[in-house]
Design a protein around this motif. Sequence first.
Motif, mmCIF file in Angstrom:
data_model
loop_
_atom_site.group_PDB
_atom_site.id
_atom_site.type_symbol
_atom_site.label_atom_id
_atom_site.label_comp_id
_atom_site.label_asym_id
_atom_site.label_seq_id
_atom_site.Cartn_x
_atom_site.Cartn_y
_atom_site.Cartn_z
ATOM 1 N N VAL A 46 9.397 4.816 41.120
ATOM 2 C CA VAL A 46 9.079 3.449 40.699
ATOM 3 C C VAL A 46 9.542 2.486 41.795
ATOM 4 C CG1 VAL A 46 9.539 1.626 39.027
ATOM 5 C CG2 VAL A 46 9.248 3.992 38.248
ATOM 6 N N LYS A 47 8.627 1.702 42.317
ATOM 7 C CA LYS A 47 8.927 0.743 43.368
ATOM 8 C C LYS A 47 8.798 -0.673 42.799
ATOM 9 C CE LYS A 47 9.351 4.154 46.221
ATOM 10 N NZ LYS A 47 10.705 4.590 46.650
ATOM 11 N N HIS A 48 9.953 -1.279 42.523
ATOM 12 C CA HIS A 48 10.008 -2.612 41.909
ATOM 13 C C HIS A 48 10.707 -3.539 42.891
ATOM 14 C CE1 HIS A 48 10.591 -5.827 39.068
ATOM 15 N NE2 HIS A 48 10.123 -5.116 38.050
ATOM 16 N N SER A 49 10.050 -4.640 43.229
ATOM 17 C CA SER A 49 10.615 -5.539 44.235
ATOM 18 C C SER A 49 11.943 -6.151 43.811
ATOM 19 C CB SER A 49 9.621 -6.658 44.554
ATOM 20 O OG SER A 49 9.285 -7.400 43.384
ATOM 21 N N ASP A 50 12.194 -6.253 42.501
ATOM 22 C CA ASP A 50 13.473 -6.782 42.023
ATOM 23 C C ASP A 50 14.601 -5.763 42.144
ATOM 24 O OD1 ASP A 50 12.235 -9.126 41.432
ATOM 25 O OD2 ASP A 50 12.236 -8.864 39.243
ATOM 26 N N PHE A 51 14.207 -4.484 42.292
ATOM 27 C CA PHE A 51 15.211 -3.415 42.320
ATOM 28 C C PHE A 51 14.978 -2.479 43.497
ATOM 29 C CE2 PHE A 51 14.355 -4.736 37.958
ATOM 30 C CZ PHE A 51 15.595 -5.264 37.627
ATOM 31 N N PRO A 52 15.226 -2.964 44.717
ATOM 32 C CA PRO A 52 15.112 -2.088 45.888
ATOM 33 C C PRO A 52 16.173 -0.997 45.818
ATOM 34 C CG PRO A 52 16.144 -4.170 46.479
ATOM 35 C CD PRO A 52 15.648 -4.329 45.075
ATOM 36 N N ALA A 53 16.081 -0.033 46.709
ATOM 37 C CA ALA A 53 16.957 1.143 46.653
ATOM 38 C C ALA A 53 18.431 0.788 46.599
ATOM 39 C CB ALA A 53 16.670 2.041 47.862
ATOM 40 N N GLU A 54 18.840 -0.270 47.314
ATOM 41 C CA GLU A 54 20.274 -0.628 47.333
ATOM 42 C C GLU A 54 20.777 -1.213 46.020
ATOM 43 O OE1 GLU A 54 18.025 -4.090 49.386
ATOM 44 O OE2 GLU A 54 17.929 -1.895 49.275
ATOM 45 N N LYS A 55 19.852 -1.523 45.110
ATOM 46 C CA LYS A 55 20.255 -2.046 43.801
ATOM 47 C C LYS A 55 20.157 -0.990 42.697
ATOM 48 C CE LYS A 55 19.604 -7.027 44.201
ATOM 49 N NZ LYS A 55 19.073 -8.228 43.524
ATOM 50 N N VAL A 56 19.806 0.221 43.036
ATOM 51 C CA VAL A 56 19.701 1.312 42.058
ATOM 52 C C VAL A 56 20.803 2.319 42.367
ATOM 53 C CG1 VAL A 56 18.230 3.108 41.078
ATOM 54 C CG2 VAL A 56 17.211 0.956 41.900
ATOM 55 N N HIS A 57 21.677 2.560 41.385
ATOM 56 C CA HIS A 57 22.852 3.389 41.619
ATOM 57 C C HIS A 57 22.900 4.565 40.643
ATOM 58 C CE1 HIS A 57 24.253 -0.081 43.955
ATOM 59 N NE2 HIS A 57 23.900 -0.819 42.917
ATOM 60 N N PRO A 58 23.225 5.741 41.114
ATOM 61 C CA PRO A 58 23.348 6.905 40.205
ATOM 62 C C PRO A 58 24.556 6.755 39.297
ATOM 63 C CG PRO A 58 24.112 7.477 42.411
ATOM 64 C CD PRO A 58 23.499 6.103 42.517
ATOM 65 N N ILE A 59 24.482 7.331 38.121
ATOM 66 C CA ILE A 59 25.573 7.275 37.146
ATOM 67 C C ILE A 59 26.238 8.635 37.050
ATOM 68 C CG2 ILE A 59 26.212 6.851 34.745
ATOM 69 C CD1 ILE A 59 23.710 5.091 34.503
ATOM 70 N N ASP A 60 27.549 8.657 37.233
ATOM 71 C CA ASP A 60 28.317 9.886 37.014
ATOM 72 C C ASP A 60 28.891 9.809 35.600
ATOM 73 O OD1 ASP A 60 30.012 12.032 36.930
ATOM 74 O OD2 ASP A 60 31.036 11.613 38.826
ATOM 75 N N TYR A 61 28.210 10.435 34.661
ATOM 76 C CA TYR A 61 28.597 10.326 33.254
ATOM 77 C C TYR A 61 29.947 10.976 32.965
ATOM 78 C CZ TYR A 61 24.177 8.253 31.832
ATOM 79 O OH TYR A 61 23.130 7.379 31.675
#
Length: 286
Positions: A57-72
């Motif tokens: 999913v490529k969303h201009s509001d959420f570039p790669a640097e704003k998407v973070h993996p979650i360590d549950y």
Amino acid sequence: MTLSIDQSSCIKCGKCVKVCPAAIFTQVKVGEVVGIEHEEMCIGCGHCAAACPTGAVKHSDFPAEKVHPIDYTLLPTPEQMMLLCKARRSNRTMTKQPVPAEMLDMIVEAAHRAPTATNAQSVSFTLVTDPKRVREVSEYTLGIFGGVLKKLKNPILKPLLKPLLKGVYRYVPVFERLLREDRAGNDPILRHATALLFIHTPESNRFGCEDCNLAYQNASLMAESLGVSQVYMGFVMSAVKQDNKRGLAKSLGIDGHIHAIMALGMPAFRYPNYIDRKDIKVTKLE
């Protein structure tokens, strides 16, 4: 705002389709191509980017640097979370020691992370740590209460008001006590808090009260986890609601409505016990 699907990395799992509240993503069934329609309906919630396991999913509001993996594995256990909820109290034993700036930042960040209606994200925060400005908030509140008290005790108005405002008149001794304690230096309003967090929204936000109090709850739990005293400023909020001129908001440079206020300080001690609340009332319709 731009939104697209990188078909080369999309695994067609359909998660984005399932989580999108605006139903922008389309897919006939899992395993088939994911499409996008009515892109203009996007509310920018980010559910799609957060749910996509491959970054397709490529969303201009959420570039790669704003998407973070979650360590549950780093999340608190349900038992730990429940203990935090049980331990959270309004601790009014505040000392003169200021709350460290990094703790205040974490409290505000937690508040900012709260959900908002229609993902408006229009909640703003005003953090007051200047002792003079903090004192002005107390004086403002007592000034409003003093004015109300004067009207309620007016011998000419009292016979007319008392039958109409029976519930209000029970606060007369409360107002008198607050004014008396303040003159004695006890700070009955802010409890010697060293910081105040004002949570507010623009007038245009129809869900401002709900949004701000969701933010408050996040901030309250974060403060508890940090060992910071936090108290809901009900007296100040009451004064704000009675002030049609919006004097406090204007004095703080707030353009909009204040919906929640938190007093913060370092505690003289932390509660060693939690106590049970009244029996829970749950109606189950099965």
